[in-house]
Design a protein around this motif. Structure first.
Motif, short mmCIF file in Angstrom:
data_model
loop_
_atom_site.label_atom_id
_atom_site.label_comp_id
_atom_site.label_asym_id
_atom_site.label_seq_id
_atom_site.Cartn_x
_atom_site.Cartn_y
_atom_site.Cartn_z
N ASP A 13 46.06 45.93 36.67
CA ASP A 13 45.22 45.37 37.74
C ASP A 13 46.03 44.42 38.61
OD1 ASP A 13 42.90 46.74 37.08
OD2 ASP A 13 42.23 45.19 35.69
N GLN A 14 46.89 43.63 37.98
CA GLN A 14 47.76 42.71 38.70
C GLN A 14 48.69 43.49 39.64
OE1 GLN A 14 50.13 40.21 36.09
NE2 GLN A 14 51.78 40.15 37.59
N LYS A 16 48.22 46.47 40.97
CA LYS A 16 47.46 47.01 42.10
C LYS A 16 47.24 45.94 43.16
CE LYS A 16 44.02 49.86 41.30
NZ LYS A 16 42.81 50.44 40.69
N GLU A 17 46.91 44.74 42.73
CA GLU A 17 46.69 43.63 43.67
C GLU A 17 48.01 43.22 44.34
OE1 GLU A 17 44.44 41.35 45.96
OE2 GLU A 17 43.65 42.74 44.47
N GLU A 18 49.05 43.11 43.54
CA GLU A 18 50.37 42.72 44.04
C GLU A 18 50.88 43.72 45.08
OE1 GLU A 18 54.70 41.62 42.02
OE2 GLU A 18 52.96 41.95 40.74
N LYS A 20 49.43 45.11 47.37
CA LYS A 20 48.85 44.90 48.70
C LYS A 20 49.74 44.00 49.54
CE LYS A 20 44.20 45.70 47.00
NZ LYS A 20 42.91 45.10 46.66
N ASP A 90 49.58 49.29 48.34
CA ASP A 90 48.15 49.17 48.65
C ASP A 90 47.29 49.83 47.56
OD1 ASP A 90 48.58 47.73 51.05
OD2 ASP A 90 49.03 49.60 52.09
N GLY A 91 47.72 49.69 46.31
CA GLY A 91 46.95 50.19 45.18
C GLY A 91 47.08 51.68 44.91
#
Length: 112
Positions: A13-14, A16-18, A20, A90-91
């Motif tokens: 999850d980190q 995917k956010e990173e 961006k 961007d995930g």
């Protein structure tokens, strides 16, 4: 090289956010495979300090953390391979290659 260790499911999850903010590179390595060792060595020799400014880099020992490797398959929809480089932006997966197809120039160009 000072790649971050990918050893927890929660890091996906980190990542995917990173991704961006800047693309995230995941190198999946099998410590039992000579081809994987050769691909990792090629990546280490090619990687430059300034690449960290453009890309966030993670290293996964998939023998020690098989559950994380399996989660990458389901989370990002990429078939498992080893060695394997996956780039997330961007995930979403924007690059996926394995074995001798891993291309340093293609990878760093994503972060350019």
């Amino acid at each position: 090289m000072s790649w971050k260790k990918l050893d927890k499911l929660s890091q996906l999850d980190q990542i995917k956010e990173e991704s961006k903010g800047k693309p995230v590179v995941i190198f999946k390595h099998s410590t039992r495979c000579s081809i994987s060792s050769m691909a990792w060595n090629r990546m280490e020799r090619s990687w430059k300090a300034e690449d960290y400014d453009r890309l966030s880099a993670y290293f996964l020992d998939l023998i020690a953390h098989r559950e994380v490797s399996n989660a990458i398959v389901s989370e990002f929809g990429v078939a498992h391979a080893s060695p394997q480089v996956i780039v997330i932006k961007d995930g979403q997966v924007v690059y996926d290659n394995s074995h001798m197809g891993i291309n340093y120039r293609e990878i760093v160009s994503i972060g350019a």
